[in-house]
Design a protein around this motif. Structure first.
Motif, mmCIF file in Angstrom:
data_model
loop_
_atom_site.group_PDB
_atom_site.id
_atom_site.type_symbol
_atom_site.label_atom_id
_atom_site.label_comp_id
_atom_site.label_asym_id
_atom_site.label_seq_id
_atom_site.Cartn_x
_atom_site.Cartn_y
_atom_site.Cartn_z
ATOM 1 N N ARG A 335 0.802 -1.258 0.203
ATOM 2 C CA ARG A 335 -0.194 0.048 0.023
ATOM 3 C C ARG A 335 0.944 1.234 0.009
ATOM 4 O O ARG A 335 2.083 1.219 0.688
ATOM 5 N N ARG A 342 -5.240 9.844 -2.787
ATOM 6 C CA ARG A 342 -5.646 8.438 -2.786
ATOM 7 C C ARG A 342 -4.793 7.418 -2.682
ATOM 8 O O ARG A 342 -3.818 7.248 -3.379
ATOM 9 N N THR A 343 -4.891 6.536 -1.684
ATOM 10 C CA THR A 343 -4.174 5.270 -1.282
ATOM 11 C C THR A 343 -4.015 4.407 -2.532
ATOM 12 O O THR A 343 -5.054 4.060 -3.218
ATOM 13 N N GLU A 344 -2.842 3.840 -3.136
ATOM 14 C CA GLU A 344 -2.768 3.172 -4.383
ATOM 15 C C GLU A 344 -2.202 1.531 -3.646
ATOM 16 O O GLU A 344 -1.519 1.629 -2.709
ATOM 17 N N ARG A 346 -1.085 -2.421 -4.451
ATOM 18 C CA ARG A 346 -0.229 -3.347 -5.431
ATOM 19 C C ARG A 346 -0.144 -4.675 -4.736
ATOM 20 O O ARG A 346 0.062 -4.648 -3.709
ATOM 21 N N VAL A 360 5.029 3.991 -8.558
ATOM 22 C CA VAL A 360 3.571 4.426 -8.485
ATOM 23 C C VAL A 360 3.470 5.994 -8.672
ATOM 24 O O VAL A 360 4.326 6.575 -7.918
ATOM 25 N N LEU A 362 0.983 9.011 -7.552
ATOM 26 C CA LEU A 362 -0.163 9.255 -6.961
ATOM 27 C C LEU A 362 -0.812 10.339 -7.373
ATOM 28 O O LEU A 362 -0.113 11.608 -7.860
#
Length: 381
Positions: A335, A342-344, A346, A360, A362
């Motif tokens: 995370r 917003r939290t991404e 994987r 990533v 964001l």
């Protein structure tokens, strides 16, 4: 005369000496056989032990003499020969303490030509030999026991029985050494008793076995002990007395279990010491723990503009200066958390030894703080 039983026994004895080559067996220089007489020419073997030393002998001296006799008989047994008539009369001693055994006139290879001879002492014959069986290693072992008995007491073990019954066949067990006034160690008493057993299977298996026990009881080199008895000097001790120690089967079992108990007690002490040290110096709390693996997974995470990297619910690093994260092989949830984005999420399923790179971006919804660790502004009403 050569054509008499004694002459033929003398010829057999010459043949036996020619086959034996041992320090405790006299060397044969010549055998002469003429029409009316025959004789042996032997190396100097001293005088009979009965004349050289006064019987009964002390336990150490008797053990030393017996050990030398056993060496000679063991040498003969290794060459498929037996003595067949061992007695005190066949044991000679030189001034230097060397013991020699004479009288090798019987051989199992010539059983059909063996004739009974009035040589030696009938009390030294094993029960099976007295009943007509051919001489054997077991009968020589019996004779060793009778020889030791006479050296230690001055009398034959069956002298009283022969005087009353007039025969050599054994119907009773041999008397104890103590009953004849001998002062001997318990090990020597037991050894002589085993040698004089009526049943061959209960006797020691070989003269070599008896010799080793007697050498241990002599507590020094046999020749040194005998020479000291002749001269009155003190025998030199063995160079390594530890070699004479041979624990019995019971003793080995006791040592084994004692070692096990000591080992368990030592292990328990180490565990108690470690626990005491841990309680006295507690370790700092650990927020995460790696699963053990011989081939770990290396994760490198990059986030734009920055994010906290949370692996399986545990914060591990913060970009952009994140170090490689070591994981165990298998599935993991990664995370990327940012206070204004917003939290991404994987998910990876890494193989052993695999290197995983995650990049990533964001979507920031609020202005970024100047410090990644700065708390976001409170917009609540």
């Amino acid at each position: 005369r050569p054509d008499t039983p004694l002459g033929r026994a003398l010829e057999r004895e010459a043949s036996a000496y020619a086959r034996l080559e041992h320090p405790h067996v006299p060397s044969l220089h010549d055998y002469v056989s003429e029409a009316q007489r025959a004789w042996l020419v032997l190396a100097d073997c001293g005088v009979p032990v009965r004349k050289a030393l006064e019987l009964p002998l002390p336990a150490r001296v008797a053990s030393a003499v017996g050990a030398s006799v056993c060496r000679a008989l063991s040498h003969a047994h290794e060459r498929d020969m037996v003595h067949g008539g061992l007695a005190v009369e066949h044991v000679f001693v030189r001034e230097d303490g060397r013991v020699s055994v004479l009288g090798f006139g019987l051989s199992p290879q010539r059983e059909d030509s063996v004739e009974p001879l009035p040589l030696g002492h009938p009390g030294n014959l094993a029960p099976e030999s007295a009943l007509g069986q051919a001489p054997s290693v077991a009968s020589d072992v019996f004779a060793i026991g009778a020889l030791l008995f006479e050296l230690l007491t001055g009398t034959s073990p069956f002298a009283r029985q022969e005087a009353s019954e007039g025969r050599a066949a054994r119907t009773d067990e041999a008397p104890s050494l103590v009953s004849r006034g001998a002062v001997v160690p318990a090990d020597l008493e037991l050894l002589v008793k085993r040698c004089l057993s009526r049943l061959p299977g209960k006797r020691p298996e070989s003269a070599a076995e008896i010799g080793r026990q007697l050498e241990a009881l002599a507590e020094a080199a046999p020749d040194e002990v005998v020479r000291a008895a002749l001269t009155g000097a003190q025998p030199a001790p063995k160079e390594d007395r530890r070699a004479t120690f041979r624990p019995t089967a019971w003793g080995r079992g006791v040592l084994f279990w004692f070692g096990c108990i000591v080992g368990v007690a030592a292990a328990a002490g180490v565990v108690a010491l470690v626990r005491h040290r841990e309680s006295a110096h507690p370790r700092p709390p650990v927020t995460w723990e790696l699963a053990p693996s011989e081939h770990p997974v290396h994760l490198r995470a990059v986030a734009h503009p920055w994010a906290h990297v949370v692996v399986d619910g545990v914060r591990r690093e913060t970009t952009p200066f994140a170090l490689p994260i070591v994981l165990s092989p298998g599935p993991h949830e990664i995370r990327f958390e940012h206070p204004n984005a917003r939290t991404e999420v994987r998910r990876i399923d890494a193989s052993p030894g695999e290197s995983v790179f995650l990049d990533v971006s964001l979507k920031v919804e609020r202005p970024l703080p100047t410090d990644p660790w700065e708390q976001p502004p409170d917009d609540s009403p």
